[in-house]
Enzyme design. Structure first.
Site, mmCIF file in Angstrom:
data_model
loop_
_atom_site.group_PDB
_atom_site.id
_atom_site.type_symbol
_atom_site.label_atom_id
_atom_site.label_comp_id
_atom_site.label_asym_id
_atom_site.label_seq_id
_atom_site.Cartn_x
_atom_site.Cartn_y
_atom_site.Cartn_z
ATOM 1 N N TYR A 18 58.384 122.151 3.595
ATOM 2 C CA TYR A 18 59.357 121.439 2.754
ATOM 3 C C TYR A 18 58.883 121.274 1.314
ATOM 4 O O TYR A 18 59.577 120.678 0.497
ATOM 5 C CB TYR A 18 59.679 120.067 3.367
ATOM 6 C CG TYR A 18 60.380 120.223 4.693
ATOM 7 C CD1 TYR A 18 61.770 120.349 4.755
ATOM 8 C CD2 TYR A 18 59.656 120.319 5.880
ATOM 9 C CE1 TYR A 18 62.405 120.549 5.964
ATOM 10 C CE2 TYR A 18 60.289 120.514 7.095
ATOM 11 C CZ TYR A 18 61.660 120.627 7.138
ATOM 12 O OH TYR A 18 62.293 120.830 8.329
ATOM 13 N N GLN A 66 58.584 121.815 -2.283
ATOM 14 C CA GLN A 66 59.421 122.561 -3.231
ATOM 15 C C GLN A 66 58.589 123.023 -4.420
ATOM 16 O O GLN A 66 58.628 124.170 -4.832
ATOM 17 C CB GLN A 66 60.561 121.661 -3.724
ATOM 18 C CG GLN A 66 61.569 121.302 -2.667
ATOM 19 C CD GLN A 66 62.677 120.410 -3.229
ATOM 20 O OE1 GLN A 66 62.677 120.032 -4.392
ATOM 21 N NE2 GLN A 66 63.639 120.084 -2.380
ATOM 22 N N GLY A 67 57.812 122.071 -4.983
ATOM 23 C CA GLY A 67 57.123 122.283 -6.261
ATOM 24 C C GLY A 67 56.230 123.502 -6.269
ATOM 25 O O GLY A 67 56.633 124.580 -6.726
ATOM 26 N N ASP A 90 50.293 111.456 13.139
ATOM 27 C CA ASP A 90 49.528 111.651 14.384
ATOM 28 C C ASP A 90 48.035 111.873 14.129
ATOM 29 O O ASP A 90 47.184 111.311 14.825
ATOM 30 C CB ASP A 90 50.089 112.853 15.167
ATOM 31 C CG ASP A 90 51.562 112.697 15.473
ATOM 32 O OD1 ASP A 90 52.038 111.546 15.547
ATOM 33 O OD2 ASP A 90 52.252 113.717 15.617
ATOM 34 N N HIS A 122 57.497 109.453 -4.015
ATOM 35 C CA HIS A 122 58.026 110.432 -4.968
ATOM 36 C C HIS A 122 59.163 109.754 -5.719
ATOM 37 O O HIS A 122 60.035 109.143 -5.102
ATOM 38 C CB HIS A 122 58.542 111.674 -4.227
ATOM 39 C CG HIS A 122 58.732 112.844 -5.142
ATOM 40 N ND1 HIS A 122 59.725 112.884 -6.098
ATOM 41 C CD2 HIS A 122 58.043 114.007 -5.267
ATOM 42 C CE1 HIS A 122 59.633 114.026 -6.763
ATOM 43 N NE2 HIS A 122 58.620 114.726 -6.273
ATOM 44 N N ARG A 168 53.280 110.008 -11.161
ATOM 45 C CA ARG A 168 54.271 109.478 -10.216
ATOM 46 C C ARG A 168 54.222 107.981 -9.985
ATOM 47 O O ARG A 168 55.250 107.354 -9.784
ATOM 48 C CB ARG A 168 54.087 110.149 -8.858
ATOM 49 C CG ARG A 168 54.636 111.504 -8.872
ATOM 50 C CD ARG A 168 54.548 112.127 -7.528
ATOM 51 N NE ARG A 168 54.873 113.521 -7.759
ATOM 52 C CZ ARG A 168 54.692 114.474 -6.896
ATOM 53 N NH1 ARG A 168 54.182 114.200 -5.718
ATOM 54 N NH2 ARG A 168 55.024 115.698 -7.176
ATOM 55 N N HIS A 195 56.205 109.721 0.219
ATOM 56 C CA HIS A 195 56.060 111.171 0.059
ATOM 57 C C HIS A 195 54.701 111.705 0.516
ATOM 58 O O HIS A 195 54.636 112.749 1.149
ATOM 59 C CB HIS A 195 56.281 111.482 -1.423
ATOM 60 C CG HIS A 195 56.244 112.926 -1.789
ATOM 61 N ND1 HIS A 195 57.124 113.847 -1.280
ATOM 62 C CD2 HIS A 195 55.430 113.617 -2.643
ATOM 63 C CE1 HIS A 195 56.864 115.046 -1.797
ATOM 64 N NE2 HIS A 195 55.828 114.936 -2.602
ATOM 65 N N ARG A 245 47.738 110.889 -6.365
ATOM 66 C CA ARG A 245 47.616 112.351 -6.413
ATOM 67 C C ARG A 245 48.396 112.949 -7.585
ATOM 68 O O ARG A 245 49.548 112.584 -7.831
ATOM 69 C CB ARG A 245 48.153 112.953 -5.113
ATOM 70 C CG ARG A 245 48.181 114.456 -5.087
ATOM 71 C CD ARG A 245 48.703 114.956 -3.769
ATOM 72 N NE ARG A 245 50.093 114.636 -3.569
ATOM 73 C CZ ARG A 245 51.105 115.431 -3.847
ATOM 74 N NH1 ARG A 245 50.887 116.627 -4.360
ATOM 75 N NH2 ARG A 245 52.343 115.063 -3.618
HETATM 76 C C1 SIN Z 1 57.755 118.186 -5.932
HETATM 77 O O1 SIN Z 1 58.241 119.294 -5.907
HETATM 78 O O2 SIN Z 1 58.112 117.332 -6.735
HETATM 79 C C2 SIN Z 1 56.703 117.839 -4.918
HETATM 80 C C3 SIN Z 1 55.426 118.462 -5.289
HETATM 81 C C4 SIN Z 1 54.291 117.596 -4.870
HETATM 82 O O3 SIN Z 1 54.477 116.598 -4.171
HETATM 83 O O4 SIN Z 1 53.178 117.882 -5.297
#
Ligand code: SIN
Length: 552
Positions: free
Chosen positions: A42, A44-45, A224, A245, A295, A356, A391
């Site tokens: 999942y 995306q970035g 888990d 996020h 973030r 996130h 992070r």
């Molecule tokens: C995002 O595409 O914003 C997530 C990428 C990430 O969490 O490093």
């Protein structure tokens, strides 16, 4: 079942490590759903790495350290940054197709980065990585993937037969001598528990977002690996640092506990701007980097604007990107929003923060070793020192792929030396007879589905209401009291009930919630992702260190 290498999880860390370990022996991958269902899928970035001419390692190291609020370990950060380009080219050699322009990687920008350095595959980077790695794994004769197998608990000295063999029995008394011999796994289709013995076990189990009501993580992310590690006696660190996020799609009618849709930070990196309902920008009030601040700052700013204005969301204005670029670079986000009635080439996107990423986890050293002999870990389940208190965007896939390579290198160098329970090579085969079989005598079938569903819901609500972006001591103590009670009840129910996926997940979720809250109560300051209303300042004198939990 006996194998040389047992990997739990089938994301980027687990799969890339499996391919390398397959050159040394038999690899078994255990995953609780289909093999492609992982957090990686999942993402995306993309993967942050120094590949542009105007970029350098020092800048990436500095960006990572400054985002991490004083808690990043320089050695670990240097490792991921300096090895990044090599690992990216390795992925390309394995068939991953990253977006390119004129024969060079097309590098995106995300919050907290001083340069464009995000290698990506449009807005479906994780899916592309999974596709390529799984293709290799499926054609590798030394790798077997056990789908629909739920890892229950690690096999440690506590699972050794007590009277069988004095040589092993003495180690029960000594925590520093504890080792891992594999795990018990629940075969979901056959409804039976198997014992899997392994020379080395590697946790690559991903995240824990499902302990919150709103999360970008898939349903499998019930923490888990964190819970198994804690129960087995691993040192756990920094569990309070849960990253929210800033921009998940706000939907009025979405069920509280389904995965919310992520609007990648790359959209802001490409020019989109955060605004309130009336179209006014607000991030300039909080940070000079505005919508591209790290973030923790952006998520808190959004939370504060929503609370001040009584709004249910804020908005992301993608118009500066332009229609053509939106469709070309963010096709997945464009199409998904369109399917939900939002044309992002014409209108603003309603967004809210959502849980996130976990920055804490099972403590590992620079080689990916945990505090248990023969047990390694990589990816989100770990606390390697890379992320500190917050992070930096797109450093997570990088960390997973770099540390999984480190584990491979360590195992390759030490293959004759790290046989279970300090023994010699032949003992490994013997472990099967020395470890207790799964025993569920006297347990009954779960008949109280409503109890499990209710408890799960209660955990998520507690975490949402009291352990979110903004915390205080009263809320945390209230959360801790309630979670402790639930934990006791769930433990008691677990002991007398035959395992099911729902019960195993619930048991892990309550353990993870407990660890997050317990760690949060220990940190009486505000740092990175942990913001305390009653301790709003960072306190380096007392808290410039990891919070630590060890069960025993
Ligand atoms: C995002 O595409 O914003 C997530 C990428 C990430 O969490 O490093």
């Amino acid at each position: 079942m006996i194998t040389d290498f047992l990997i739990v999880g089938s994301g980027i860390g687990g799969l890339s490590l499996a391919l390398k370990l397959s050159t040394l022996g038999k690899v078994l991958i255990v995953t609780k759903k289909q093999k492609a269902e992982s957090n990686t899928n999942y993402a995306q970035g993309g993967i942050a790495s120094v590949l542009a001419e105007d970029d350098n390692f020092d800048l990436h190291i500095e960006d990572t350290m400054s985002c991490g609020g004083g808690l990043c370990k320089r050695e670990a950060v240097e490792k991921i940054v300096r090895e990044g380009p090599t690992r990216i080219y390795e992925l390309v050699d394995l068939g991953v197709k990253f977006s390119e322009k004129n024969g060079k990687f097309l590098l995106g920008r995300e919050g907290g980065h001083s340069k464009s350095r995000i290698v990506h595959a449009k807005d479906l980077t994780g899916k592309e990585i999974e596709r390529a790695l799984l293709h290799e794994v499926e054609h590798n004769k030394n790798i077997r993937v056990l789908e629909y197998h739920y890892a229950i608990d690690l096999l440690t000295n506590r699972n050794l037969k007590k009277n069988d063999n004095e040589k092993y029995r003495h180690t029960l008394k000594n925590r520093s001598d504890n080792a891992c011999y594999g795990l018990y796994a629940y075969d979901i289709k056959k409804k039976k528990v198997e014992k899997i013995i392994a020379r080395n076990t590697i946790m690559a189990t991903g995240g824990l977002g499902q302990v919150y009501l709103h999360t970008t993580n898939p349903a499998i992310a019930t923490g888990d690996g964190f819970a198994m590690g804690y129960r087995a006696g691993c040192v756990m660190e920094n569990m309070e640092f849960v990253q929210f996020h800033p921009t998940s799609l706000y939907e009025k009618d979405i069920d509280d506990d389904t995965q919310v849709f992520l609007i990648s930070e790359a959209v802001r990196g490409a020019g989109a701007v955060l605004k309130t309902k009336d179209g006014k920008e607000f991030m300039q009030k909080y940070d000079k980097r505005k919508s591209l601040a790290p973030r923790d700052i952006v998520a808190r700013a959004i939370d504060s604007e929503m609370k001040k204005r009584g709004d249910k969301c804020v908005y992301l204005d993608p118009s500066p990107i332009g229609e053509e670029n939106i469709k070309k670079n963010f096709p997945h986000i464009y199409k998904t929003c369109l399917s939900k009635g939002i044309d992002i080439t014409k209108e603003m996107i309603p967004v809210v923060p959502a849980a996130h990423y976990a920055c804490g986890g099972i403590k590992t050293d620079i080689d990916g070793r945990t505090s248990l002999k023969n047990l390694f870990a990589c990816g989100e389940v770990t606390m390697t020192g890379v992320h500190g208190a917050n992070r930096l965007a797109s450093n997570s896939l990088l960390e997973a792929v770099v540390f999984s390579d480190g584990i491979f290198e360590y195992i390759k160098k030490n293959i004759g030396k790290i046989i279970p329970s300090n023994g010699k090579g032949k003992d490994f085969q013997k472990m099967d007879s020395l470890v207790l079989d799964w025993n569920d005598k006297g347990t009954i079938n779960a008949d109280e589905w409503v109890l499990i569903a209710h408890d799960k819901r209660e955990i998520k609500e507690i975490m949402n209401d009291y352990v979110g972006i903004v915390r205080n001591t009263v809320r945390l103590q209230r959360a801790l009291r309630r979670i402790k009670m639930l934990r006791e009840e769930i433990k008691e129910y677990y002991i007398r009930t035959k395992v099911t996926v729902e019960l195993l997940e619930l048991r892990n979720m309550v353990t993870v919630a407990y660890m997050i809250i317990k760690s949060a109560t220990k940190r009486k300051e505000s740092r990175g992702l942990h913001y305390m209303l009653d301790y709003p300042e960072r306190d380096d004198k007392h808290f410039k260190k990891e919070t630590r939990l060890i069960k025993f």
